[in-house]
Scaffold this motif. Structure first.
Motif, PDB file in Angstrom:
ATOM      1  N   TYR A  97     -16.489   4.073  -0.765  1.00 18.27           N
ATOM      2  CA  TYR A  97     -16.618   5.565  -0.338  1.00 18.27           C
ATOM      3  C   TYR A  97     -17.368   6.049  -1.607  1.00 18.27           C
ATOM      4  O   TYR A  97     -17.545   5.468  -2.590  1.00 18.27           O
ATOM      5  CB  TYR A  97     -15.472   6.250  -0.442  1.00 18.27           C
ATOM      6  N   ALA A 121     -10.117   1.189  -2.113  1.00 13.96           N
ATOM      7  CA  ALA A 121     -11.434   0.971  -2.035  1.00 13.96           C
ATOM      8  C   ALA A 121     -12.341   1.113  -3.011  1.00 13.96           C
ATOM      9  O   ALA A 121     -11.820   1.886  -4.031  1.00 13.96           O
ATOM     10  CB  ALA A 121     -11.755   2.192  -0.820  1.00 13.96           C
ATOM     11  N   TRP A 124      -1.722   0.396  14.060  1.00 11.91           N
ATOM     12  CA  TRP A 124      -1.063   1.830  13.777  1.00 11.91           C
ATOM     13  C   TRP A 124      -1.408   2.852  14.502  1.00 11.91           C
ATOM     14  O   TRP A 124      -1.501   2.592  15.837  1.00 11.91           O
ATOM     15  CB  TRP A 124      -1.236   2.232  12.328  1.00 11.91           C
ATOM     16  N   GLU A 170       0.623  -1.423  -0.198  1.00 11.41           N
ATOM     17  CA  GLU A 170       0.074   0.029  -0.209  1.00 11.41           C
ATOM     18  C   GLU A 170       0.655   1.268  -0.053  1.00 11.41           C
ATOM     19  O   GLU A 170       0.778   2.126   1.020  1.00 11.41           O
ATOM     20  CB  GLU A 170      -0.807   0.176   1.266  1.00 11.41           C
TER      21      GLU A 170
END
Ligand code: PNW
Length: 483
Positions: A320, A235, A434, A174
């Motif tokens: 989204y 996404a 994280w 990523e």
């Protein structure tokens, strides 16, 4: 579809691979044990505890450095075909450079790989899952082009030491996340400049990926089964309305989030997506910069990047909605202004324990179809998909999530003919999330952080996933697990 008795079951091809994933900093702990050097997440969690939701650190995490045999036992119990994990750069090269190779680091991963092979589990190794050695960050980290060379040196150490036993490699996990959130947001190293450093990071990472892939092709993949890919996260981006503007906004977002890294590697034309080039060039000009804030590749670099992958690793979690926004011109650069889109999620999409993660299984099918249409149906391996929930062993909502996404994946495979070879659940065990610390749990196995051994216990979803991984079929219905 295969038919058993009177009910029709959804089954995956027998060659389809099921696995689970983790990452070094999120599970290993042993942050300063046996010669490991400091990395940017050690530094960040130690010096900026307020940036981490529960002030957590990866100092101990799930203690997988010491408990890895236990982890392999769980993998065996699940019956998965492969285990995706990452190697810690500073555990292997404490200074980040090859002047010092840490024998304990090499030994640790050799033992892990051997334990996997003894149990018939294939390793899928991520070279870089966000934990840059601190000495390299002190040189500017990924914004400094020289880090690409040091990444090549590190990759060579990995391929020299583990290349004979690892067939499947991923260079990066990523880049969108660690460049955009690390060099333009609130992840480590933190306090960087969006619209500037995120683009510089992306540029170095893409150059580093191409160099390592070409080295692998030239010197290492002697067996035809040796494959190297890169993991990108996408996404699904759905237009917020049927207006032409919102449709365009959705496509711009896909290009900024995914095309940024996918277009140079997987498109026919190569280089950055034209819409990114155009928008950032124009915005830079309006902000009175002499040069575009998005760097340029040389012709040679464009060619080196084009096709530099055997497969695409895809991390997909959620969806989204995109809406076009026109903000007044700001003299301060930002990735968001360059993109010019406002993102949201629908209030009635089922929630998880992560604010950003809503359950939208059809988004996976659309994502896979978009990739197929945009890049000519490249081989895809789903390297992460998963959900965070509250602690507890009864997790019907996790079962429902996996089942829903696997049904969408099955449709993409069988009905839409998308080229997907495997699926990876994130994550095997609960881990350090994280900046969200330990507050978000993605594991098929719960980790008891109050016990010294970080005891792992199977959740209901482990049983569900094990049945899918071993039969390659989805159960008729998941209602046996009450919601
Ligand atoms: C992944 N998104 O990042 C990371 O690879 C994992 O290390 C992490 O534990 C996992 O997510 C769960 O948080 C993502 O916006 C970042 O859709 C962003 C998104 C998805 C995944």
């Amino acid at each position: 579809n295969c038919t058993t008795g009177t009910t029709s079951k959804l089954c995956f091809p027998s060659s389809f691979m099921f696995g689970v994933a983790t990452a070094s900093y999120q599970i290993e702990g042993a942050w300063n044990v046996s010669g490991k050097g400091e990395n940017i997440w050690d530094r960040y969690t130690h010096t900026r505890p307020e940036r981490i939701f529960d002030h957590g650190t990866g100092d101990v995490a799930a203690d997988s450095y010491h408990q890895f045999r236990q982890d392999v036992r769980l993998l065996k119990e699940l019956g998965v075909r492969f285990y995706r994990f990452s190697m810690s750069w500073s555990r292997i090269l404490p200074t980040g450079l090859t002047n010092e190779v840490n024998p304990d680091g090499i030994r640790y991963y050799k033992e892990l790989i051997e334990e996997l092979h003894k149990n018939g589990i294939e390793p899928l190794v991520t070279m870089y899952h966000w934990d840059l050695p601190q000495p390299l960050q002190d040189l500017g980290g990924w914004t400094n082009p020289v880090i690409a060379d040091y990444f090549v040196d590190y990759a060579k150490v990995l391929l020299d030491n583990f290349g004979d036993r690892v067939k499947f490699w991923l260079t990066f996990n990523e880049p969108l996340s660690f460049c955009h959130d690390g060099y333009g947001g609130s992840d480590a190293p933190g306090d960087r400049a969006t619209g500037m450093e995120d683009y510089l990071c992306g540029h170095t990472v893409l150059r580093a990926h191409a160099a390592v892939y070409r080295m692998f092709q030239r010197d290492y993949n002697h067996r035809i089964t040796d494959l190297m890919g890169i993991t990108l996260d996408m996404a699904w981006i759905e237009p917020a309305s049927t207006s032409a503007e919102d449709k365009e906004a959705a496509e711009i977002t896909r290009q900024f989030f995914f095309g940024w890294f996918a277009h140079p590697i997987f498109s026919k034309q190569g280089d950055y997506p034209p819409v990114m080039r155009k928008r950032i060039d124009e915005m830079s000009k309006r902000q009175n910069f002499t040069r575009s804030r998005l760097p340029h590749f040389t012709k040679e670099e464009v060619e080196m990047l084009r096709g530099a992958c055997d497969f695409l690793g895809l991390n997909h979690y959620t969806t989204y909605l995109a809406k076009r926004v026109q903000r007044p011109l700001s003299p301060i650069p930002s990735f968001d202004d360059d993109m010019g889109v406002q993102l949201s999620q629908k209030a009635d999409w089922p929630k998880s324990n992560s604010t950003w993660l809503k359950v939208v299984p059809w988004g996976l099918r659309k994502t896979l179809n978009w990739i197929k249409g945009t890049y000519g149906n490249p081989p895809v391996f789903i390297t992460e998909n998963g959900i965070s929930l509250e602690p507890g062993l009864r997790d019907p909502r996790r079962i429902n999530y996996i089942d829903g996404y696997l049904r969408a994946l099955h449709a993409a495979l069988t009905k839409d003919k998308c080229n997907v070879y495997g699926y990876t659940y994130w994550s095997l065990i609960d881990n350090f999330e994280w900046t969200r610390g330990y507050s978000e749990r993605f594991g098929l196995y719960e980790v008891d952080y109050s016990s010294k051994q970080r005891v792992r216990t199977a959740r209901q979803s482990a049983e569900y996933y094990s049945s899918v991984a071993t039969t390659k079929c989805l159960p008729d219905k998941v209602s046996g697990y009450k919601l």
